[in-house]
Motif scaffolding. Structure first.
Motif, short mmCIF file in Angstrom:
data_model
loop_
_atom_site.label_atom_id
_atom_site.label_comp_id
_atom_site.label_asym_id
_atom_site.label_seq_id
_atom_site.Cartn_x
_atom_site.Cartn_y
_atom_site.Cartn_z
N ASP A 50 0.85 -1.19 0.00
CA ASP A 50 0.00 0.00 0.00
C ASP A 50 0.89 1.24 0.00
N THR A 51 0.68 2.11 -0.98
CA THR A 51 1.52 3.31 -1.09
C THR A 51 1.38 4.23 0.11
N ALA A 52 0.26 4.14 0.82
CA ALA A 52 0.03 5.03 1.96
C ALA A 52 0.73 4.56 3.22
N THR A 53 1.10 3.27 3.28
CA THR A 53 1.66 2.71 4.51
C THR A 53 3.06 2.12 4.31
N SER A 54 3.69 2.42 3.17
CA SER A 54 5.03 1.88 2.92
C SER A 54 5.80 2.82 2.01
N VAL A 55 7.10 2.59 1.91
CA VAL A 55 7.99 3.43 1.11
C VAL A 55 8.29 2.78 -0.24
N VAL A 56 8.42 1.45 -0.23
CA VAL A 56 8.75 0.70 -1.45
C VAL A 56 7.82 -0.50 -1.59
N ASP A 57 7.82 -1.10 -2.79
CA ASP A 57 7.02 -2.31 -2.99
C ASP A 57 7.83 -3.54 -2.60
N ALA A 58 7.31 -4.72 -2.88
CA ALA A 58 7.95 -5.96 -2.45
C ALA A 58 9.29 -6.22 -3.12
N ASP A 59 9.59 -5.49 -4.20
CA ASP A 59 10.88 -5.62 -4.88
C ASP A 59 11.90 -4.58 -4.42
N GLY A 60 11.48 -3.69 -3.50
CA GLY A 60 12.37 -2.63 -3.07
C GLY A 60 12.33 -1.41 -3.97
N ARG A 61 11.35 -1.34 -4.84
CA ARG A 61 11.23 -0.23 -5.79
C ARG A 61 10.35 0.86 -5.20
N SER A 62 10.83 2.08 -5.27
CA SER A 62 10.09 3.22 -4.73
C SER A 62 8.73 3.34 -5.39
N TRP A 63 7.71 3.58 -4.57
CA TRP A 63 6.39 3.84 -5.13
C TRP A 63 6.37 5.14 -5.92
N ASP A 64 7.20 6.10 -5.53
CA ASP A 64 7.14 7.45 -6.10
C ASP A 64 8.00 7.61 -7.34
N ILE A 65 9.15 6.93 -7.36
CA ILE A 65 10.15 7.17 -8.41
C ILE A 65 10.50 5.82 -9.03
N PRO A 66 10.17 5.57 -10.29
CA PRO A 66 10.27 4.22 -10.87
C PRO A 66 11.68 3.66 -10.98
N ASN A 67 12.69 4.51 -11.03
CA ASN A 67 14.06 3.99 -11.16
C ASN A 67 14.89 4.22 -9.90
N LEU A 68 14.22 4.35 -8.75
CA LEU A 68 14.89 4.44 -7.45
C LEU A 68 14.54 3.21 -6.64
N TRP A 69 15.56 2.52 -6.17
CA TRP A 69 15.40 1.27 -5.44
C TRP A 69 16.10 1.35 -4.09
N ILE A 70 15.62 0.59 -3.14
CA ILE A 70 16.27 0.49 -1.83
C ILE A 70 16.53 -0.98 -1.56
N CYS A 71 17.73 -1.28 -1.12
CA CYS A 71 18.09 -2.69 -0.91
C CYS A 71 19.00 -2.82 0.30
N ASP A 72 18.42 -2.93 1.48
CA ASP A 72 19.19 -3.12 2.71
C ASP A 72 18.21 -3.44 3.84
N GLY A 73 18.66 -3.39 5.06
CA GLY A 73 17.81 -3.73 6.19
C GLY A 73 16.72 -2.71 6.49
#
Length: 290
Positions: free
Chosen positions: A232-255
């Motif tokens: 849910d975009t309202a309750t999280s920062v990224v999706d299940a792949d670590g991809r930002s909901w807001d910016i399609p080519n920004l990813w997060i991959c860590d703890g």
């Protein structure tokens, strides 16, 4: 700082390189940016990259970047044995039990913890004695003479993900002129009950095995959360792949992705997430969708 373009995509990263007269800021262009600074530095970078298009910081339309910081509480119980244990002959964490991750009977808390037998090397053990028990000089030396007869257990205990535990930016600047993060954290009542349960159980186990002079200490280990994944975009920062909901080519991959911390070490999970995120980037790029 991560650069966000007018098209809503990140274009690269500003970074500092060199020392002395050669030091300076440079810019590295990138088709995708993967942030892997962990639970403090990742939100720090995203928040410090605020710009007119993203005044709250990058990937932060939900306002959750930096929130729900968790840690693994690591309370320990230690005992002296008549027999020689020689715990240095095994790895630092020699055996693990997840009994209290799966057994709920008798708990006065929700969640769980694992606990592990310990094998600290002499220097590490001396440091623990000095910092946890205040031993120094002759008193520390006398206690170190028991080294080969010691054994201990340490828990890896969950803490509740709460929005009040967070990483935020301050007005203070580091030597590079970047805002310094402030970490706000406290244990909940449930966290404290879990740690007391762990200390009691581990102490009883050591005593049942023949240990004496049992003592306890408090500690922490892994820090997690602050850029939680979700559906849910309202309750999280990224999706299940670590991809930002807001910016399609920004990813997060860590703890920082962990929505909860669980009662086990996080390393293998982080490695699995890294493999999945890398595979997803590769597949989307091959289809021309990035």
């Amino acid at each position: 700082r991560i650069e966000l373009g007018r098209d809503g995509r990140v274009s690269g990263v500003h970074y500092r390189r060199g020392a002395g007269e050669d030091a300076g800021w440079r810019f590295q262009r990138a088709r995708n940016v993967v942030v892997s600074g962990y639970a403090i530095e990742t939100p720090r970078l995203l928040l410090a990259s605020a710009c007119p298009q993203a005044p709250q910081g990058l990937a932060n339309s939900s306002g959750l970047v930096g929130t729900h910081l968790t840690t693994h509480a690591g309370p320990g119980a230690w005992a002296t044995f008549d027999e020689e244990i020689r715990w240095y002959k095994g790895p630092p964490n020699m055996a693990v039990s997840e009994h209290w991750n799966y057994q709920d009977s008798g708990k006065d808390f929700h969640g769980g913890y694992a606990f592990m037998s310990q094998g600290p090397l002499p220097r590490t053990w001396a440091q623990l004695l000095a910092t946890s028990r205040g031993l120094w000089g002759q008193a520390l030396r006398q206690e170190m003479l028991k080294y080969n007869h010691m054994s201990g257990l340490v828990a890896v205990a969950e803490t509740e993900p709460r929005a009040c535990n967070r990483v935020e930016l301050t007005d203070e600047r580091d030597r590079h002129g970047l805002p310094v993060p402030r970490v706000v954290f406290s244990y909940s009542d449930n966290d404290r009950r879990m740690q007391q349960h762990a200390l009691g159980f581990m102490s009883e186990l050591l005593a049942a095995a023949g240990g004496r002079d049992v003592w306890q200490n408090a500690d922490t280990s892994h820090i997690l959360g602050t850029c939680r994944m979700g559906s849910d975009t309202a309750t999280s920062v990224v999706d299940a792949d670590g991809r930002s909901w807001d910016i399609p080519n920004l990813w997060i991959c860590d703890g920082s992705l962990f929505p909860t911390c669980g009662g086990v070490n996080p390393s293998l999970t982080i490695q699995a997430i890294a493999c999945r995120s890398a595979d997803r980037i590769r597949r989307l790029a091959a289809r021309g969708e990035l």
